[in-house]
Design an enzyme around this catalytic site. Structure first.
Site, mmCIF file in Angstrom:
data_model
loop_
_atom_site.group_PDB
_atom_site.id
_atom_site.type_symbol
_atom_site.label_atom_id
_atom_site.label_comp_id
_atom_site.label_asym_id
_atom_site.label_seq_id
_atom_site.Cartn_x
_atom_site.Cartn_y
_atom_site.Cartn_z
ATOM 1 N N TYR A 23 4.110 1.312 3.375
ATOM 2 C CA TYR A 23 2.807 1.989 3.508
ATOM 3 C C TYR A 23 2.533 2.153 5.082
ATOM 4 C CZ TYR A 23 -2.268 2.825 2.782
ATOM 5 O OH TYR A 23 -3.756 3.283 2.870
ATOM 6 N N SER A 69 -4.433 6.553 7.789
ATOM 7 C CA SER A 69 -5.315 5.055 7.247
ATOM 8 C C SER A 69 -5.453 4.469 8.783
ATOM 9 C CB SER A 69 -4.397 4.430 6.768
ATOM 10 O OG SER A 69 -4.599 2.939 6.446
HETATM 11 P P1 NAD Z 1 -6.958 5.654 -5.323
HETATM 12 O O1 NAD Z 1 -6.145 5.191 -6.141
HETATM 13 O O2 NAD Z 1 -8.395 5.882 -5.989
HETATM 14 O O3 NAD Z 1 -6.529 7.415 -5.362
HETATM 15 C C1 NAD Z 1 -5.326 7.733 -5.127
HETATM 16 C C2 NAD Z 1 -5.019 9.148 -5.769
HETATM 17 O O4 NAD Z 1 -3.792 9.473 -5.563
HETATM 18 C C3 NAD Z 1 -5.440 9.058 -7.298
HETATM 19 O O5 NAD Z 1 -5.866 10.474 -7.556
HETATM 20 C C4 NAD Z 1 -4.108 9.196 -8.087
HETATM 21 O O6 NAD Z 1 -3.785 9.544 -9.260
HETATM 22 C C5 NAD Z 1 -3.181 9.953 -6.816
HETATM 23 N N1 NAD Z 1 -1.705 9.805 -6.944
HETATM 24 C C6 NAD Z 1 -1.067 8.486 -6.832
HETATM 25 N N2 NAD Z 1 0.398 8.818 -7.096
HETATM 26 C C7 NAD Z 1 0.474 10.001 -7.325
HETATM 27 C C8 NAD Z 1 1.444 10.987 -7.680
HETATM 28 N N3 NAD Z 1 2.889 10.510 -7.720
HETATM 29 N N4 NAD Z 1 1.283 12.185 -7.826
HETATM 30 C C9 NAD Z 1 -0.057 12.912 -7.739
HETATM 31 N N5 NAD Z 1 -0.901 11.969 -7.474
HETATM 32 C C10 NAD Z 1 -1.086 10.797 -7.346
HETATM 33 O O7 NAD Z 1 -6.978 5.374 -3.954
HETATM 34 P P2 NAD Z 1 -7.749 5.705 -2.678
HETATM 35 O O8 NAD Z 1 -8.024 4.667 -1.930
HETATM 36 O O9 NAD Z 1 -8.721 6.882 -2.758
HETATM 37 O O10 NAD Z 1 -6.611 6.530 -1.741
HETATM 38 C C11 NAD Z 1 -6.630 7.788 -1.209
HETATM 39 C C12 NAD Z 1 -5.875 7.942 0.182
HETATM 40 O O11 NAD Z 1 -6.635 7.107 1.006
HETATM 41 C C13 NAD Z 1 -4.485 7.373 0.028
HETATM 42 O O12 NAD Z 1 -3.638 8.037 0.716
HETATM 43 C C14 NAD Z 1 -4.526 5.909 0.686
HETATM 44 O O13 NAD Z 1 -3.341 5.452 1.441
HETATM 45 C C15 NAD Z 1 -5.564 6.286 1.840
HETATM 46 N N6 NAD Z 1 -6.456 5.134 2.407
HETATM 47 C C16 NAD Z 1 -7.285 4.403 1.607
HETATM 48 C C17 NAD Z 1 -7.932 3.251 2.084
HETATM 49 C C18 NAD Z 1 -8.752 2.403 1.247
HETATM 50 O O14 NAD Z 1 -9.201 1.415 1.693
HETATM 51 N N7 NAD Z 1 -9.104 2.728 0.066
HETATM 52 C C19 NAD Z 1 -7.903 2.914 3.416
HETATM 53 C C20 NAD Z 1 -7.177 3.951 4.253
HETATM 54 C C21 NAD Z 1 -6.330 4.944 3.731
#
Ligand code: NAD
Length: 260
Positions: A155, A142
């Protein structure tokens, strides 16, 4: 070029992970999806991906807080697809609070899902990649893997940690045909971010879309969300031969967030 490679994408039932899985499947990769969610919706996504891309797509429901389930994810994927060539450690969760009010159980869960799960998947998948002399590991870090924000102790610690893990794996695999990199997205509009948009809107007494604009204005100079398609294409590039010498990198894709 990625045709018939086998990929595991953790946290791919929604958001960025689903975008990465789609982009890899579109290149001809067979994919194992993972994550939580409504079983019917997961099955619909799995079947659609298989149908549209003409590849094998499986689902494994491992809870990534549990090391034994993570081992089963990698072992089952290896058995079902014939190996794991591409490993995308993408799952993540969020909780925001000042550190004095940060619930210890949330700290433990965030460290487990956002950091430790990647150690366990790499631990189990790396030997076969090294043996074949080819592998790609892409960890979703991130902008918070590079800089901090208030109220995100767990985080930010986990995301800085995964950048460190990425560098160590890169050094240990240098010259083997395996690369390990981290992608560092800025704000991307997914289920993880919607509660933060809603909280901002409530705090300002405005509608959801104005809350989203306020969130962007604070951190992301482009004032535009990163899209899951853009993130999917970045992962495809990192898996390509053109990226064979990119390893140990933490690549921002953040509309200028970390340039400030
Ligand atoms: P999201 O909530 O849409 O996806 C998260 C995924 O992780 C889902 O498929 C969920 O079911 C899964 N998950 C959560 N806990 C779990 C567990 N215990 N076991 C198995 N699966 C689990 O969110 P996203 O934004 O797509 O996040 C994906 C990645 O991107 C994350 O690592 C997040 O930190 C990172 N990220 C997101 C952003 C943003 O702005 N959305 C920015 C930077 C980084």
């Amino acid at each position: 070029m990625l045709k018939d490679k086998n990929a595991v994408v953790t946290g791919s039932t929604s958001g960025i992970g689903l975008g990465i899985a789609r982009a890899l499947a579109a290149q001809g990769c067979h994919v194992v999806l993972n994550g939580f969610g409504d079983p019917d919706a997961i099955e619909q996504n799995r079947a659609a991906l298989e149908r549209e891309c003409g590849v094998t797509v499986r689902y494994h429901g491992a809870d990534l807080r549990k090391p034994t389930e993570i081992r089963d994810l990698i072992e089952t994927a290896t058995r079902q697809l014939g190996g794991v060539d591409i490993l995308c450690n993408n799952a993540g969760i969020q909780h925001t609070a000042p550190i004095e009010q940060f619930p210890p159980e949330k700290w433990d869960a965030i460290i487990a899902v956002n950091l430790s799960h990647a150690f366990h998947t790499i631990h189990h998948a790396l030997p076969q990649m090294k043996q074949r002399g080819w592998g790609r590991i892409v960890n979703t870090a991130s902008a918070h893997g590079l800089v901090a924000s208030a109220n995100k102790a767990a985080y930010v610690a986990a995301k800085h940690g995964i950048v460190g893990l990425t560098k160590v794996v890169a050094l240990e695999t240098a010259g083997t045909g395996v690369t390990c990199n981290a992608i560092c997205p800025g704000w991307t509009r997914t289920e993880l971010v919607e509660p933060q948009i809603a909280a901002r809107a409530k705090q300002l007494g405005v509608g959801i879309e104005e809350g989203a604009r306020a969130l962007l204005a604070e951190k992301q100079p482009s004032q535009q969300f990163v899209t899951v398609e853009q993130l999917g294409q970045l992962v495809v590039f990192l898996c390509s031969d053109a990226a064979a010498q990119i390893t140990g990198a933490a690549i921002p894709i953040d509309g200028g967030w970390t340039a400030q």
